[in-house]
Scaffold this active site. Structure first.
Site, PDB file in Angstrom:
ATOM      1  N   LYS A 115       0.820  -1.216   0.000  1.00  0.00           N
ATOM      2  CA  LYS A 115       0.000   0.000   0.000  1.00  0.00           C
ATOM      3  C   LYS A 115       0.850   1.261   0.000  1.00  0.00           C
ATOM      4  CE  LYS A 115      -4.457  -1.696   1.447  1.00  0.00           C
ATOM      5  NZ  LYS A 115      -5.660  -1.549   2.231  1.00  0.00           N
ATOM      6  N   LYS A 198      -5.807  -7.988  -7.143  1.00  0.00           N
ATOM      7  CA  LYS A 198      -7.141  -8.244  -6.584  1.00  0.00           C
ATOM      8  C   LYS A 198      -8.026  -7.012  -6.784  1.00  0.00           C
ATOM      9  CE  LYS A 198      -7.216  -6.635  -1.846  1.00  0.00           C
ATOM     10  NZ  LYS A 198      -8.225  -6.489  -0.869  1.00  0.00           N
ATOM     11  N   LYS A 201     -11.428  -1.499  -3.581  1.00  0.00           N
ATOM     12  CA  LYS A 201     -12.184  -0.230  -3.596  1.00  0.00           C
ATOM     13  C   LYS A 201     -11.305   0.912  -4.056  1.00  0.00           C
ATOM     14  CE  LYS A 201     -14.280  -1.282   0.773  1.00  0.00           C
ATOM     15  NZ  LYS A 201     -13.006  -1.449   1.508  1.00  0.00           N
TER      16      LYS A 201
HETATM   17  N1  AQP Z   1     -10.907  -8.771  -4.433  1.00  0.00           N
HETATM   18  C1  AQP Z   1     -11.257  -9.390  -3.319  1.00  0.00           C
HETATM   19  N2  AQP Z   1     -11.587 -10.708  -3.355  1.00  0.00           N
HETATM   20  C2  AQP Z   1     -11.957 -11.337  -2.222  1.00  0.00           C
HETATM   21  N3  AQP Z   1     -12.053 -10.752  -1.012  1.00  0.00           N
HETATM   22  C3  AQP Z   1     -11.758  -9.443  -0.942  1.00  0.00           C
HETATM   23  N4  AQP Z   1     -11.752  -8.552   0.080  1.00  0.00           N
HETATM   24  C4  AQP Z   1     -11.373  -7.338  -0.374  1.00  0.00           C
HETATM   25  N5  AQP Z   1     -11.137  -7.406  -1.700  1.00  0.00           N
HETATM   26  C5  AQP Z   1     -11.351  -8.695  -2.072  1.00  0.00           C
HETATM   27  C6  AQP Z   1     -12.118  -8.873   1.449  1.00  0.00           C
HETATM   28  O1  AQP Z   1     -13.053  -7.885   1.903  1.00  0.00           O
HETATM   29  C7  AQP Z   1     -12.900  -7.731   3.304  1.00  0.00           C
HETATM   30  C8  AQP Z   1     -12.947  -6.287   3.698  1.00  0.00           C
HETATM   31  O2  AQP Z   1     -11.888  -5.622   3.126  1.00  0.00           O
HETATM   32  P1  AQP Z   1     -11.458  -4.171   3.610  1.00  0.00           P
HETATM   33  O3  AQP Z   1     -12.338  -3.157   3.005  1.00  0.00           O
HETATM   34  O4  AQP Z   1     -11.363  -4.119   5.086  1.00  0.00           O
HETATM   35  O5  AQP Z   1      -9.997  -4.013   3.088  1.00  0.00           O
HETATM   36  P2  AQP Z   1      -9.331  -4.532   1.799  1.00  0.00           P
HETATM   37  O6  AQP Z   1      -9.095  -5.992   1.849  1.00  0.00           O
HETATM   38  O7  AQP Z   1      -8.128  -3.676   1.600  1.00  0.00           O
HETATM   39  O8  AQP Z   1     -10.457  -4.243   0.697  1.00  0.00           O
HETATM   40  P3  AQP Z   1     -10.380  -3.266  -0.521  1.00  0.00           P
HETATM   41  O9  AQP Z   1     -11.686  -3.294  -1.211  1.00  0.00           O
HETATM   42  O10 AQP Z   1      -9.163  -3.583  -1.331  1.00  0.00           O
HETATM   43  O11 AQP Z   1     -10.259  -1.855   0.191  1.00  0.00           O
HETATM   44  P4  AQP Z   1      -9.133  -0.749   0.051  1.00  0.00           P
HETATM   45  O12 AQP Z   1      -9.049  -0.441  -1.414  1.00  0.00           O
HETATM   46  O13 AQP Z   1      -9.649   0.396   0.847  1.00  0.00           O
HETATM   47  O14 AQP Z   1      -7.865  -1.310   0.588  1.00  0.00           O
HETATM   48  C9  AQP Z   1     -11.611  -8.431   3.711  1.00  0.00           C
HETATM   49  O15 AQP Z   1     -11.939  -9.638   4.386  1.00  0.00           O
HETATM   50  C10 AQP Z   1     -10.941  -8.736   2.402  1.00  0.00           C
HETATM   51  O16 AQP Z   1     -10.148  -9.924   2.433  1.00  0.00           O
END
Ligand code: AQP
Length: 333
Positions: A115, A198, A201
């Protein structure tokens, strides 16, 4: 009756909508886990401020995230559903955990490396660096037995376990050491424009946002990157784009990706994309309507949040008091 094992998970309010991967990889399993576990789920707003957020957007996104968990099927009567910043014990225990974490140990967390690489290490906050330690506190403060983890979170849970064991051996048994909860068919959903990453958001170009208009969702899926062949086959290593669409369609229709692939024998990528788009919209449209209804009644949403925060605090306060006492911090009595 024996108590159900406790599970803890959280999601960041880093966008106005969850993306498809959040739902298929996490939230839908949270809903199922309510059947078998004493579930604690939170919107981790304090984690989201490790990168800069606009205050008005953060407020709105937190309400939307909470409403989306309700719309997806988290039942606030069965589970404890709350917002992290409403429970100050997370940061109280977070500090304690920082004080027993080695600098080198924290430096090895690969998510920080990934990140911080996006914005340059100089622009990364200390909060982003210590994020996994607050995450450890999130889990330990509820004495969670299990944490549903995707591959990307495995290292953070290992740190959590190490910190729990370290505290317990220094100060006496205080924390439950949580285990990874392996949820079967946890789909990892890939970015539609770059199927080596992956879906995220914070990478909006390749994400499907569930609260987007159905036309936008359909367009996104129809313009997903595939490959130069024509055969629909489930082969994540050599055909990541096509396999990703099969994973999505399979998850939403309760089938195996390889079985879904057989339906497209001789039909090509267009038919697969159209069906995947239809399946996503079939889920997302009623979900978005339900979210709109929930955020349309902010007083009721706030009431539900307060009940969740009170339930969470009742557990967290006991843990923090015990940990403080074990550490030798003086109690006012
Ligand atoms: N692409 C993905 N496939 C499967 N699982 C996913 N998760 C996120 N992206 C995928 C799962 O969603 C849960 C919550 O995630 P989070 O919002 O706390 O943080 P993250 O994993 O960093 O999700 P994002 O969407 O990628 O958010 P940003 O961009 O803000 O960092 C977790 O259980 C994660 O595994």
């Amino acid at each position: 009756m024996t108590a159900q094992p406790r599970v803890l998970s959280g999601i960041q309010p880093t966008a106005g909508s969850f993306q498809l991967g959040n739902y298929l990889g996490a939230v839908r399993h949270w809903v199922d886990l309510q059947e078998t576990h004493d579930a604690f789920y939170c919107v981790v707003d304090l984690h989201s401020i490790t990168v800069e957020q606009k205050p008005d957007e953060l407020r709105r996104n937190t309400l939307l995230a909470y409403a989306q968990l309700l719309a997806a099927g988290v039942d606030p009567h069965r589970s404890t559903l709350f917002v992290q910043s409403h429970v100050p014990e997370h940061t109280q225990l977070g500090w304690v955990m920082q004080c027993i974490t080695g600098y080198g140990e924290a430096s090895r967390m690969t998510q920080f490396k990934d990140k911080s690489a996006r914005g340059g290490a100089d622009h990364s906050s200390v909060g982003l660096f210590t994020y996994p330690i607050l995450q450890a506190a999130d889990i330990l403060v509820y004495q969670a037995d299990g944490v549903p983890v995707g591959e990307d979170q495995r290292q953070h849970l290992e740190l959590t376990r190490d910190l729990a064991q370290r505290f317990n051996s220094r100060y006496g048994a205080t924390f439950t050491v949580p285990k990874p909860l392996i949820v079967s068919d946890t789909a990892k959903i890939l970015d539609l424009q770059d199927p080596t990453a992956k879906m995220s958001k914070s990478l909006p170009n390749g994400a499907v946002f569930l609260l987007d208009d159905p036309k936008v969702i359909t367009k996104r899926i129809k313009s997903a990157v595939t490959d130069s062949e024509t055969e629909v086959r489930f082969d994540p290593a050599t055909k990541p784009g096509v396999s990703n669409l099969l994973t999505v369609l399979a998850a939403l229709t309760g089938r195996e990706p390889a079985v879904v692939a057989a339906d497209y024998d001789g039909r090509g990528y267009g038919a697969l994309k159209a069906d995947a788009a239809e399946a996503v919209v079939g889920f997302a449209a009623p979900y978005a309507a339900s979210v709109a209804e929930l955020v349309g009644d902010p007083a009721e949403l706030q009431r539900t949040m307060r009940v969740g925060a009170d339930k969470a605090r009742a557990v967290a306060a006991v843990t923090v008091a015990t940990a403080y006492e074990r550490l030798g911090l003086v109690d006012l009595g």
